[in-house]
Motif scaffolding. Structure first.
Motif, PDB file in Angstrom:
ATOM      1  N   THR A 167       0.829  -1.195   0.000  1.00  0.00           N
ATOM      2  CA  THR A 167       0.000   0.000   0.000  1.00  0.00           C
ATOM      3  C   THR A 167       0.867   1.250   0.000  1.00  0.00           C
ATOM      4  O   THR A 167       2.028   1.236   0.408  1.00  0.00           O
ATOM      5  N   ALA A 168       0.271   2.331  -0.457  1.00  0.00           N
ATOM      6  CA  ALA A 168       0.909   3.646  -0.385  1.00  0.00           C
ATOM      7  C   ALA A 168      -0.177   4.704  -0.407  1.00  0.00           C
ATOM      8  O   ALA A 168      -1.248   4.501  -0.992  1.00  0.00           O
ATOM      9  N   SER A 169       0.091   5.797   0.245  1.00  0.00           N
ATOM     10  CA  SER A 169      -0.787   6.959   0.209  1.00  0.00           C
ATOM     11  C   SER A 169      -0.059   8.047  -0.567  1.00  0.00           C
ATOM     12  O   SER A 169       1.011   8.508  -0.153  1.00  0.00           O
ATOM     13  N   LEU A 170      -0.601   8.434  -1.707  1.00  0.00           N
ATOM     14  CA  LEU A 170       0.066   9.371  -2.610  1.00  0.00           C
ATOM     15  C   LEU A 170      -0.621  10.722  -2.575  1.00  0.00           C
ATOM     16  O   LEU A 170      -1.849  10.811  -2.493  1.00  0.00           O
ATOM     17  N   SER A 171       0.149  11.781  -2.652  1.00  0.00           N
ATOM     18  CA  SER A 171      -0.410  13.116  -2.796  1.00  0.00           C
ATOM     19  C   SER A 171      -1.172  13.201  -4.112  1.00  0.00           C
ATOM     20  O   SER A 171      -0.754  12.628  -5.127  1.00  0.00           O
ATOM     21  N   ALA A 172      -2.296  13.905  -4.112  1.00  0.00           N
ATOM     22  CA  ALA A 172      -3.110  14.016  -5.323  1.00  0.00           C
ATOM     23  C   ALA A 172      -2.325  14.637  -6.470  1.00  0.00           C
ATOM     24  O   ALA A 172      -2.608  14.378  -7.644  1.00  0.00           O
ATOM     25  N   ALA A 173      -1.333  15.456  -6.149  1.00  0.00           N
ATOM     26  CA  ALA A 173      -0.513  16.080  -7.183  1.00  0.00           C
ATOM     27  C   ALA A 173       0.682  15.221  -7.565  1.00  0.00           C
ATOM     28  O   ALA A 173       1.388  15.530  -8.530  1.00  0.00           O
ATOM     29  N   GLN A 174       0.915  14.148  -6.819  1.00  0.00           N
ATOM     30  CA  GLN A 174       2.036  13.248  -7.078  1.00  0.00           C
ATOM     31  C   GLN A 174       1.542  11.815  -7.289  1.00  0.00           C
ATOM     32  O   GLN A 174       2.178  10.859  -6.871  1.00  0.00           O
ATOM     33  N   ALA A 175       0.395  11.700  -7.946  1.00  0.00           N
ATOM     34  CA  ALA A 175      -0.215  10.386  -8.156  1.00  0.00           C
ATOM     35  C   ALA A 175       0.279   9.707  -9.423  1.00  0.00           C
ATOM     36  O   ALA A 175      -0.084   8.566  -9.695  1.00  0.00           O
ATOM     37  N   GLY A 176       1.104  10.398 -10.209  1.00  0.00           N
ATOM     38  CA  GLY A 176       1.703   9.763 -11.367  1.00  0.00           C
ATOM     39  C   GLY A 176       1.103  10.195 -12.693  1.00  0.00           C
ATOM     40  O   GLY A 176       0.040  10.813 -12.757  1.00  0.00           O
ATOM     41  N   THR A 177       1.822   9.857 -13.766  1.00  0.00           N
ATOM     42  CA  THR A 177       1.391  10.174 -15.128  1.00  0.00           C
ATOM     43  C   THR A 177       0.852   8.918 -15.797  1.00  0.00           C
ATOM     44  O   THR A 177       1.590   7.939 -15.959  1.00  0.00           O
ATOM     45  N   PRO A 178      -0.422   8.925 -16.192  1.00  0.00           N
ATOM     46  CA  PRO A 178      -0.975   7.737 -16.858  1.00  0.00           C
ATOM     47  C   PRO A 178      -0.649   7.747 -18.346  1.00  0.00           C
ATOM     48  O   PRO A 178      -0.618   8.797 -18.991  1.00  0.00           O
ATOM     49  N   LEU A 179      -0.413   6.564 -18.900  1.00  0.00           N
ATOM     50  CA  LEU A 179      -0.177   6.416 -20.330  1.00  0.00           C
ATOM     51  C   LEU A 179      -0.939   5.201 -20.828  1.00  0.00           C
ATOM     52  O   LEU A 179      -0.940   4.155 -20.175  1.00  0.00           O
ATOM     53  N   ARG A 180      -1.570   5.361 -21.977  1.00  0.00           N
ATOM     54  CA  ARG A 180      -2.160   4.206 -22.661  1.00  0.00           C
ATOM     55  C   ARG A 180      -1.263   3.853 -23.844  1.00  0.00           C
ATOM     56  O   ARG A 180      -1.003   4.680 -24.721  1.00  0.00           O
ATOM     57  N   LEU A 181      -0.782   2.604 -23.855  1.00  0.00           N
ATOM     58  CA  LEU A 181       0.116   2.097 -24.886  1.00  0.00           C
ATOM     59  C   LEU A 181      -0.630   1.084 -25.741  1.00  0.00           C
ATOM     60  O   LEU A 181      -1.401   0.273 -25.230  1.00  0.00           O
ATOM     61  N   MET A 182      -0.370   1.096 -27.039  1.00  0.00           N
ATOM     62  CA  MET A 182      -1.077   0.190 -27.954  1.00  0.00           C
ATOM     63  C   MET A 182      -0.093  -0.374 -28.972  1.00  0.00           C
ATOM     64  O   MET A 182       0.653   0.367 -29.613  1.00  0.00           O
ATOM     65  N   SER A 183      -0.082  -1.689 -29.107  1.00  0.00           N
ATOM     66  CA  SER A 183       0.738  -2.378 -30.092  1.00  0.00           C
ATOM     67  C   SER A 183      -0.175  -2.995 -31.143  1.00  0.00           C
ATOM     68  O   SER A 183      -1.118  -3.719 -30.798  1.00  0.00           O
TER      69      SER A 183
END
Length: 657
Positions: A167-183
């Motif tokens: 588990t982890a509790s992340l800051s809303a501004a440090q929740a990460g960058t989402p990427l959708r990848l398609m092959s």
């Protein structure tokens, strides 16, 4: 007399006390116990149903936090199986915690529900892994903005299970960058080898890709359509960030329609890596670019195509089906996996040991490679899945993907779908037929600190709006390859993932071997057959009733007469029939596999009546037709439509009541 009574009473009392002590000891044995080989600082209570027996397999929950600088929290974790709560624990994030409970859920479909108090302006991350011994059966990383979440369904194995939770509790501004990848390998530039329906298919393909909305598209077999796809995607974006297309394949003297590899992205292209020039690996096979993330960081993205010969899936398919039928195999395990060693292993070594390090040097940014690798994965063919549908008991240690594994890459589809029996992830082939062995030859691989796989799925059917047409009947998907789509999250600055995770539905029906029909099979020696078309010496009608599934009836080729094609079985006398089984041919080339037709019967061989119009899947598994006690001497299949325009069957087996 009194002494005897007193003695009896004393013995009775001793027995009662002993029984109570044994009951207490038995009860203690069923209470929560920590794992002996793991450090445990606290043990939380677990709810255990009183109806469970000591023989029920245990389930152990183990919790750790994956960051030291986040506040400690308590989590309520529930195992829900077939709608009922099988186990519930409260776990404390501040300490290594292990809780064991008994459960009766083996073989059931389960989910994990969790809840916790939510810190202000935070996002909760919970990653769980379901293990049984050395094998992983389910795995998922969940994110929540309200302190509650539920996993996707998974089948709980029939043995002791450990559920590891981070588990982890992340800051809303440090929740990460989402990427959708398609092959996506798009077969002849999306024009289906440039046949007469190619333009319509390419238009529908662009619409399909636009619906998927990838951030990065690894495109194989662009073959003259790369820029048209980029322009088509941008025309649909209505002011959103435009796609940029990078043509990877640029060989000296290359024809305009031989631009095999493209990389298409909504991210800013910071640098296009120079053309690969190794004699083993050229830009026809590998290349990429550095892409800028919204927060200023970057990723390295590469499109790949590894050589198709020798044909890994073909030998794999034939070996699995022969093994399942218990007939002598044409190829050994060694011959099957040796297909990788003709060219693909050498190409992978150059890619990993020379070209990739030369591009990224000491860059520790995430690396993604997507494309068509033309081989199977060692992760799909372990002992864990030998009994899975389509595997035929085989265990195969494929070489090429193992090299990427050893180089630190994650196979995003198999990471998100570790149960290869439930989720084969087949991408080969929506057009050529899925065959018996699951063909997963297209991949998205990821490497790098802070990369989280959120979900991954495959597509092998057209959008609903594109179904029900003549084009869909000919080509059920936009290509001969399925598409792989993976959602990942790169930890750090960013608002986190907002897409709903998308996974495949459990898919083992195409390769599940059906039980024989009711009734008694008519012995091959009592059958003869004739056909309206056959290949002399190699595909005569008699091969369809010889009792040998490794021979076949095949229509004349290469000069194939127009359909319908007919094959008629003479059973020697009138019989009361319960069913008939049609076995498609077993070899890797599935051309000729019937898809639509009519089953007919006759008593005199002259007048035939229709029994059933059949529509069959593009698979190698037997197709059974119920005959409901019909009396007939002759059975006929009129093939009206098939793969490749030819007609073929390995065996036709009538069953008598």
């Amino acid at each position: 007399m009194n002494k005897i009574v007193m003695t009896l009473l004393l013995v009775t009392l001793i027995l009662l006390v002993s029984a109570c002590l044994n009951s207490s000891n038995s009860s203690q044995k069923r209470q929560v116990q920590p794992e002996p080989d793991k450090p445990v600082e606290s043990i939380a209570p677990a709810e255990i149903s009183s109806r469970r027996e000591a023989s029920d397999p245990p389930i152990t929950f183990a919790l750790t936090k994956n960051a030291d600088n986040v506040p400690s929290q308590q989590y309520d974790i529930r195992l829900i199986c077939d709608g009922q709560s099988e186990a519930q624990v409260q776990l404390d994030q501040s300490r290594r915690t292990a809780v064991t409970a008994l459960h009766e859920a083996t073989g059931k479909t389960c989910t994990i529900q969790w809840s916790t108090s939510l810190q202000p302006d935070s996002v909760q991350e919970l990653a769980f892994t379901v293990r049984a011994g050395e094998y992983i059966w389910a795995r998922q990383t969940l994110y929540s903005r309200d302190g509650q979440a539920e996993s996707r369904p998974f089948v709980l194995p029939q043995q002791p299970v450990q559920i590891d939770i981070e588990t982890a509790s992340l800051s809303a501004a440090q929740a990460g960058t989402p990427l959708r990848l398609m092959s996506f390998n798009i077969y002849g530039g999306g024009t289906l080898d440039r046949n007469e329906v190619g333009a319509q298919n390419l238009r529908e393909l662009i619409e399909y890709v636009s619906v998927q909305d990838p951030d990065v598209l690894f495109l194989v077999e662009a073959y003259g359509s790369g820029q048209q796809i980029v322009d088509g995607l941008n025309a649909r974006r209505a002011g959103d960030a435009a796609y940029t297309g990078v043509q990877i394949t640029k060989e000296t003297g290359q024809a305009a329609d031989r631009d095999n590899l493209w990389l298409i992205s909504k991210l800013e292209v910071e640098k296009v890596y120079p053309r690969t020039s190794d004699k083993v690996l050229t830009s026809f096979n590998f290349g990429g670019a550095r892409l800028r993330l919204p927060d200023g960081r970057h990723i390295n993205a590469f499109t790949a195509w590894l050589y198709h010969a020798d044909y890994a899936w073909g030998l794999n398919h034939q070996s699995a089906i022969e093994s399942a039928l218990g007939v002598k195999r044409t190829y050994t395990d060694r011959q099957v996996i040796a297909t990788d060693e003709i060219r693909r292993v050498g190409m992978a070594k150059v890619l990993l040991q020379k070209q990739l390090p030369g591009y990224i040097e000491n860059d520790d940014a995430p690396v993604f490679i997507g494309g068509d690798f033309n081989t199977q994965s060692h992760q799909d063919w372990t002992k864990q899945f030998a009994a899975a549908p389509g595997h035929g008991g085989l265990t195969l240690s494929w070489s090429t993907l193992k090299l990427f594994d050893e180089a630190g890459f994650i196979d995003t589809y198999r990471y998100a779908n570790p149960d290869a029996g439930q989720y084969p992830g087949r991408t080969w082939s929506p057009i050529s037929g899925f065959g018996y062995a699951p063909g997963r030859i297209d991949y998205i691989l990821a490497r790098g600190k802070g990369v989280r796989v959120v979900s991954s799925h495959t597509d092998v059917r057209r959008l609903e709006r594109h179904q029900g047409t003549d084009l869909n009947r000919l080509f059920p998907f936009y290509s001969d390859h399925g598409a792989v789509i993976s959602d990942v999250l790169i930890q750090g600055a960013g608002t986190g993932t907002t897409r709903t995770p998308t996974f495949d539905e459990p898919d083992n029906q195409n390769t599940a071997w059906p039980a024989p029909p009711a009734g008694k099979p008519v012995p091959p020696k009592e059958l003869t057959a004739s056909a309206s078309t056959e290949k002399p010496g190699a595909g005569e009608a008699s091969f369809a009733v010889d009792g040998n599934p490794q021979t076949m009836w095949h229509s004349m080729y290469p000069d194939i007469p127009p359909q319908p094609h007919e094959i008629t079985v003479d059973m020697g006398r009138v019989r009361q029939l319960s069913a008939v089984r049609f076995q498609p041919k077993m070899v890797w080339n599935m051309n000729g596999t019937p898809l639509e037709g009519v089953v007919q019967v006759s008593e005199d061989g002259t007048t035939f009546q229709d029994v059933e119009h059949v529509i069959w899947a593009r698979t190698s598994t037997p197709k059974d037709v119920d005959l409901h006690g019909i009396r007939a001497r002759y059975l006929r299949l009129r093939v009206e439509y098939s793969m490749g325009g030819a007609s073929s069957l390995a065996e036709i087996t009538p069953y008598e009541e």
